[in-house]
Design an enzyme around this catalytic site. Structure first.
Site, mmCIF file in Angstrom:
data_model
loop_
_atom_site.group_PDB
_atom_site.id
_atom_site.type_symbol
_atom_site.label_atom_id
_atom_site.label_comp_id
_atom_site.label_asym_id
_atom_site.label_seq_id
_atom_site.Cartn_x
_atom_site.Cartn_y
_atom_site.Cartn_z
ATOM 1 N N LYS A 120 0.852 -1.183 0.000
ATOM 2 C CA LYS A 120 0.000 0.000 0.000
ATOM 3 C C LYS A 120 0.891 1.238 0.000
ATOM 4 C CE LYS A 120 -3.867 2.184 2.411
ATOM 5 N NZ LYS A 120 -3.214 3.506 2.533
ATOM 6 N N ARG A 141 -7.648 11.950 -7.316
ATOM 7 C CA ARG A 141 -8.817 11.263 -6.777
ATOM 8 C C ARG A 141 -9.903 12.258 -6.371
ATOM 9 N NH1 ARG A 141 -11.051 9.879 -1.943
ATOM 10 N NH2 ARG A 141 -12.178 7.898 -1.898
ATOM 11 N N LYS A 295 -6.763 -7.943 -2.527
ATOM 12 C CA LYS A 295 -7.894 -7.909 -3.458
ATOM 13 C C LYS A 295 -8.229 -9.319 -3.927
ATOM 14 C CE LYS A 295 -6.314 -3.465 -5.359
ATOM 15 N NZ LYS A 295 -5.784 -2.785 -6.560
ATOM 16 N N LYS A 319 -3.443 -2.464 7.398
ATOM 17 C CA LYS A 319 -2.479 -1.441 7.793
ATOM 18 C C LYS A 319 -1.392 -2.031 8.702
ATOM 19 C CE LYS A 319 -3.162 2.330 6.749
ATOM 20 N NZ LYS A 319 -4.038 3.373 7.291
ATOM 21 N N CYS A 416 -12.478 31.696 27.713
ATOM 22 C CA CYS A 416 -13.406 32.748 28.141
ATOM 23 C C CYS A 416 -13.197 33.206 29.579
ATOM 24 C CB CYS A 416 -14.848 32.277 27.957
ATOM 25 S SG CYS A 416 -15.351 30.964 29.093
#
Length: 687
Positions: A120, A141, A295, A319, A416
């Site tokens: 990848k 893309r 795939k 991954k 704040c």
């Protein structure tokens, strides 16, 4: 053209053909036939001819590798087939679950399933459109539906074929997809040059590749060390191949670089072994990878498995584990979120980890700091979980010098100045160790809330980002999210980077979104623990905001998918008078909650649509939502079970496939009439 001109034209043609052939031999097939010096001599001869005789120029000449004149801006173009993302797996169990889903999806036990396993690449996906064997257009893309046109920049990348071989059996139009990336060595050299010239450095090779490919001046891109690997296709009319691996090998033979670490047609056990091998090779590779793409190899099985909403069912990205590094904590600061929660953040000595320079990491909450005993000045170990979110996973206590300082949460809100409370607002908060600003009008909370409520999944108001939200609050133009709906041109046009035209465009965008579904309305309110899914469940169950506001705790927590904590937060939100006043102000500003007609809810139940080309006036995601609201589904592939194919402008190969299969093809106007009838409570049938 006279004899001399004809001879020059023929010489230029021969030089171009030879240079194209040698590019393929060098970049894709790794078997050069000539020396670099000989290649350079031929290149200079062709360049000289084209400069002296401009009529000999060709848009796909190898000389275009040096770049062309700068563009004013990038154009855009839709992808014929969306460039979808992939689901992720993070461990072996998730990969094996994917394999089981594949086998279940194809039936018969799935004994014959084989996979292609590909590194990848950590780069930028592009689509290359070839017409009559010549590169005609290149797209990024983009959002997956529409990409930016970067043709001139892509032409400068030596590894991308500008023309395909004469003897190749290439269809009239072909779309090839791959990854543009930058090598580690190229990235380091580029950053060294930028440092010497006083330019800001790129954080990682991926950012460098993306920034280089998106230059308006392609001559700059030509000077960047970009490379390319092919990984798939878009449209390929009349494709007669049977597998993904055959496609890749054929593209490789035509000159497209193919990663040599791809493994074709391997069983799931071999996928597991190759993943471990790639993980070991990763630090030594000349480029960065962040995992492996798996795939299903058979195209027939890919079609049978089909697509989900945003990803194919036949592929997954496995991954690599997060990478770690060590660095020092310079300081700990506090950020105020949309719900008032104070989140401590570590400011770090910048460190390169997982391909990115990290200078900040979340510390989550005070309990996390106390549990890990994190102090300002500590040497800590950083991890990029999933290679995305940096966090501190440990402290090197042995490295302490005694100068480290303990951190305490501030007693006053840094945005704040209001008091900070750790007291629980509901029983669920007692489990959270959360400090909160008690000021409901805190500008930091309001800025975050503006970005949340105007996001695409909520009220979908385009044009309000972080910087504009900051200005709206700081200038006092928005004191409540209800004020967003009443913004005027005269208020906006004086803001930074906001002229009268931009202001008018934003006001028009706001006015166009005042009709909201109950789901979007609820999600935009920002009720704690009410995300998109819970908002949809509530909208389906109660049907109106009044019914939900009057619901009891028992009624809400009895709904499947909603537990005690969520129910408690919903009831608490609507019990507060200020939140009820907020809803009244939203309606006073013209916001309408559009009810879903009962007849429409099931009008398209079981019906499948495929969209090809561009639909005027509506995005693909909006069309998908309207189809699903009516009980139908949108598919990316045309099969015999498809009910309708909607053919917009510039339809792709799906149109021809639909005609071949005898699927009903309807024009956009017919499709819109169908949806309009559904909204009016009709049956939705095409007359």
């Amino acid at each position: 053209m006279n004899a001399i001109d004809s001879a020059l034209a023929e010489r230029a043609r021969k030089l171009r053909n030879e240079l194209h052939r040698h590019n393929v031999l060098y970049h894709a097939l790794d078997r050069p036939e000539i020396s670099d010096a000989e290649y350079d001599r031929m290149f200079r001869e062709l360049l000289d001819l084209e400069m002296r005789y401009p009529e000999l120029a060709d848009p796909n000449s190898p000389t275009r590798r040096i770049g062309a004149a700068p563009l004013a801006e990038f154009g855009t173009s839709p992808h014929s087939i969306p460039m979808v993302s992939l689901d992720n797996a993070f461990d072996e169990a998730e990969l094996m679950a994917f394999d089981r889903r594949v086998r279940d999806g194809i039936g018969s036990g799935g004994e014959s399933v084989v996979y292609t396993a590909e590194p990848k690449m950590d780069g930028l996906a592009v689509e290359l459109v070839y017409r009559r064997k010549a590169l005609a257009m290149a797209l990024t893309r983009g959002d997956g539906i529409v990409g930016e046109i970067v043709t001139e920049n892509v032409r400068t990348i030596g590894e991308i074929p500008l023309v395909l071989p004469d003897d190749a059996d290439v269809p009239e139009m072909l779309e090839v997809r791959g990854e543009v990336y930058m090598s580690r060595a190229g990235f380091e050299a580029l950053n060294r040059n930028r440092q010497e010239s006083g330019q800001p450095l790129f954080a990682n090779p991926r950012n460098a590749a993306a920034g280089s490919l998106r230059q308006l001046d392609s001559r700059i891109t030509a000077g960047r060390p970009l490379s390319f690997f092919v990984y798939g296709i878009g449209v390929w009319p009349d494709l007669r191949l049977d597998s993904h691996s055959e496609i890749l090998n054929l593209l490789h033979s035509w000159g497209f670089p193919l990663n040599p670490l791809i493994r074709h047609r391997i069983a799931i056990a071999e996928v597991l072994m190759w993943y471990r091998t790639l993980a070991q090779k990763r630090p030594e590779l000349p480029y960065e990878i962040d995992g492996m793409v798996v795939k299903v190899d058979s195209l027939r099985l890919q079609e049978r498995l089909g697509m989900k909403a945003r990803s194919p069912k036949w592929a997954i990205a496995w991954k690599f584990p997060a990478e770690t590094a060590t660095t020092h904590i310079r300081n700990i600061t506090v950020q105020v979120g949309r719900t008032g929660v104070l989140t401590p953040v570590a400011d770090l000595e910048p460190v390169h980890v997982g391909g990115v320079t990290v200078s900040r990491a979340t510390l989550h909450n005070m309990e996390e700091i106390e549990r890990k005993d994190i102090r300002i000045g500590d040497l800590v170990e950083i991890e990029r979980a999933g290679d995305v979110i940096p966090k501190i996973i440990g402290v090197r206590k042995a490295a302490r010098t005694g100068s480290e300082q303990a951190f305490t949460m501030p007693a006053a809100c840094p945005a704040c100045g209001s008091s900070v409370s750790r007291s629980a607002l509901s029983s669920s908060d007692r489990e959270e160790a959360a400090f909160r600003c008690i000021n409901a009008q805190c500008p930091a909370q309001l800025k975050e809330h503006i970005q949340h409520c105007t996001a695409k999944a909520a009220w979908d108001i385009e044009g309000i980002g972080e910087k504009l939200a900051d200005q709206l609050v700081e200038r006092g133009l928005v004191r409540s999210i209800s004020d967003v709906w009443s913004l005027r041109v005269d208020q906006l046009k004086g803001l930074e980077r906001m002229g009268e035209k931009s202001a008018a465009k934003l006001v028009d965008a706001i006015a166009a979104k005042k009709r909201l579904s109950l789901k979007r309305f609820l999600y935009g309110l920002g009720i704690r623990h009410v995300g998109e899914t819970v908002a949809e469940i509530l909208a389906d169950r109660f049907g109106s905001i009044d019914a939900l506001m009057g619901a009891s705790m028992d009624e809400i927590r009895a709904i499947p998918g909603i537990g005690d904590i969520i129910a408690e937060n919903i009831v608490a939100f609507f019990q507060k008078p200020e939140n009820r006043r907020l809803i009244e102000r939203l309606f006073d500003a013209g916001v309408q909650i559009v009810a879903q007609p009962a007849a429409a809810a099931e009008a398209l139940a079981g019906k499948t649509f495929v969209i090809t080309g561009v639909l005027p006036g509506i995005s693909r995601s909006e069309a998908k939502k309207r189809i699903e609201d009516a009980g139908g589904r949108l598919s990316e592939t045309v099969t015999r079970s498809t009910d309708w194919v909607v053919a917009g402008e510039k339809p792709g190969s799906k149109l021809e496939k639909a005609r071949h299969l005898g699927i009903d093809v309807i024009r956009p106007e017919e499709f819109f009439r169908m949806l309009d009838r559904l909204n009016d409570g009709g049956d939705g049938k095409v007359k």
